[in-house]
Design a protein around this motif. Sequence first.
Motif, short mmCIF file in Angstrom:
data_model
loop_
_atom_site.label_atom_id
_atom_site.label_comp_id
_atom_site.label_asym_id
_atom_site.label_seq_id
_atom_site.Cartn_x
_atom_site.Cartn_y
_atom_site.Cartn_z
N ARG A 81 0.91 -1.17 0.01
CA ARG A 81 0.02 0.01 0.08
C ARG A 81 0.90 1.31 0.24
NH1 ARG A 81 -4.81 2.43 -1.19
NH2 ARG A 81 -5.33 3.85 0.25
N GLU A 82 1.99 1.20 0.86
CA GLU A 82 2.81 2.63 0.84
C GLU A 82 3.50 2.61 -0.64
OE1 GLU A 82 6.89 3.84 3.07
OE2 GLU A 82 5.69 2.15 4.00
N ASP A 83 3.87 1.53 -1.40
CA ASP A 83 4.61 1.54 -2.60
C ASP A 83 3.26 2.32 -3.69
OD1 ASP A 83 6.98 0.59 -1.54
OD2 ASP A 83 6.44 -1.56 -2.30
N SER A 84 2.32 1.86 -3.36
CA SER A 84 1.16 2.23 -4.29
C SER A 84 0.84 3.80 -3.80
CB SER A 84 0.05 1.47 -4.29
OG SER A 84 -1.07 1.94 -4.94
N LEU A 85 0.59 4.18 -2.80
CA LEU A 85 0.53 5.74 -2.44
C LEU A 85 1.74 6.63 -2.78
CD1 LEU A 85 -1.13 5.33 1.11
CD2 LEU A 85 -2.24 5.87 -1.08
N ASN A 86 2.84 6.18 -2.54
CA ASN A 86 4.26 7.02 -3.12
C ASN A 86 4.20 7.15 -4.58
OD1 ASN A 86 5.48 7.40 -0.65
ND2 ASN A 86 6.31 5.28 -0.98
N ALA A 87 3.69 6.15 -5.15
CA ALA A 87 3.56 6.30 -6.74
C ALA A 87 2.46 7.19 -7.04
CB ALA A 87 3.32 5.15 -7.61
N LEU A 88 1.34 7.20 -6.27
CA LEU A 88 0.25 8.20 -6.42
C LEU A 88 0.61 9.50 -6.00
CD1 LEU A 88 -2.75 7.81 -7.39
CD2 LEU A 88 -3.35 7.86 -4.66
N ALA A 89 1.40 9.80 -5.04
CA ALA A 89 1.68 10.95 -4.77
C ALA A 89 2.68 11.71 -5.96
CB ALA A 89 2.43 10.95 -3.35
N ARG A 90 3.39 11.02 -6.35
CA ARG A 90 4.34 11.42 -7.48
C ARG A 90 3.23 11.88 -8.67
NH1 ARG A 90 7.65 7.12 -5.60
NH2 ARG A 90 7.08 5.92 -7.30
N GLU A 91 2.64 11.01 -8.96
CA GLU A 91 1.65 11.20 -10.06
C GLU A 91 0.78 12.59 -9.85
OE1 GLU A 91 -2.40 8.99 -12.33
OE2 GLU A 91 -1.01 8.04 -11.20
N PHE A 92 0.17 12.65 -8.75
CA PHE A 92 -0.52 13.84 -8.55
C PHE A 92 0.28 15.38 -8.39
CE2 PHE A 92 -4.26 11.37 -6.39
CZ PHE A 92 -4.79 11.06 -7.70
N HIS A 130 -2.90 7.00 8.76
CA HIS A 130 -1.52 6.24 8.01
C HIS A 130 -1.08 6.58 6.72
CE1 HIS A 130 0.88 2.61 6.67
NE2 HIS A 130 1.59 3.13 7.74
N ASP A 131 -2.18 6.60 5.76
CA ASP A 131 -2.21 6.81 4.43
C ASP A 131 -1.70 8.28 4.32
OD1 ASP A 131 -2.54 3.96 4.08
OD2 ASP A 131 -4.56 4.36 3.22
N ARG A 132 -2.51 9.05 4.86
CA ARG A 132 -2.24 10.69 4.52
C ARG A 132 -0.75 10.89 4.98
NH1 ARG A 132 -6.73 11.22 7.66
NH2 ARG A 132 -5.72 12.05 9.64
N ARG A 133 -0.24 10.18 6.07
CA ARG A 133 1.13 10.42 6.51
C ARG A 133 1.92 10.06 5.26
NH1 ARG A 133 5.27 7.51 9.32
NH2 ARG A 133 6.30 8.81 10.74
N ILE A 134 1.79 9.00 4.85
CA ILE A 134 2.77 8.42 3.42
C ILE A 134 2.69 9.47 2.54
CG2 ILE A 134 2.94 6.76 1.53
CD1 ILE A 134 1.69 4.65 3.81
N ILE A 135 1.54 9.99 2.08
CA ILE A 135 1.37 11.13 1.09
C ILE A 135 2.30 12.57 1.53
CG2 ILE A 135 -0.13 12.59 -0.17
CD1 ILE A 135 -0.50 10.03 -1.06
N HIS A 136 2.20 12.84 2.73
CA HIS A 136 2.79 14.14 3.20
C HIS A 136 4.27 13.77 3.14
CE1 HIS A 136 -0.68 16.13 4.34
NE2 HIS A 136 -1.17 15.34 5.25
N LEU A 137 4.91 12.68 3.69
CA LEU A 137 6.19 12.43 3.43
C LEU A 137 6.76 12.18 2.23
CD1 LEU A 137 6.45 9.85 6.61
CD2 LEU A 137 7.15 12.17 6.66
N ALA A 138 5.91 11.82 1.38
CA ALA A 138 6.38 11.53 0.15
C ALA A 138 6.78 12.64 -0.90
CB ALA A 138 5.46 10.67 -0.78
#
Length: 211
Positions: A139-150, A169-177
Amino acid sequence: DLDAPFELLKEEAEPAPPVREEPSATTPAPAPEPAPAVSPAPEVSEAPAGKEEHEPLAQRAKSILEGILQRMYLDFTVSVEETPDTIVLTINGDGGGLLIGKRGQNLDAIQYIVNNAATKIHDERKLIIVDTESYRQRREDSLNALAREFAEKVRKTRKPVTVGHMNAHDRRIIHLALQNDDTIVTKSRGEGEYRKIVILPARIANREPRT
């Protein structure tokens, strides 16, 4: 004979012999039997007060998760990995996909319950993550890719992009990415456990009033 009537009267005046009473044929009621002795109830030892408060947070969280799995009739084991900021509880066993659910909703619900129950009477505060079948890493890998795309979309259009409701938890991943990207800014919007993330161009974010 003058004495005859006297003797007759004397004989008649003599009291009749006492009548002997026969014992009654009624059988006397038996004496009541003594009540059997009642042994005292065994003393129940009580757990010492405040035991849960002194139990390490990681161990308490593990016990709560194991109890949830037991009530779900799932014979899974739980392993613990602790860092300075988080406690990761990994569920080991076949069929973990049922625990994950659609987009991890089941796993998120279990994680929410464990976090609230474990930290309710505990002074220690750490984020407790419940994982199985390496779902959180995927899920983290997917969210990191999504963050870069957005982020790329925001840079091209120069317009904000809103990401749907996410847990903490997921919001934190986006913020950190995206925290090291000076061209954009990320903000959380909304209330409650599930909030939205807004990705804005830095020039727009700088003009917004601070709250």
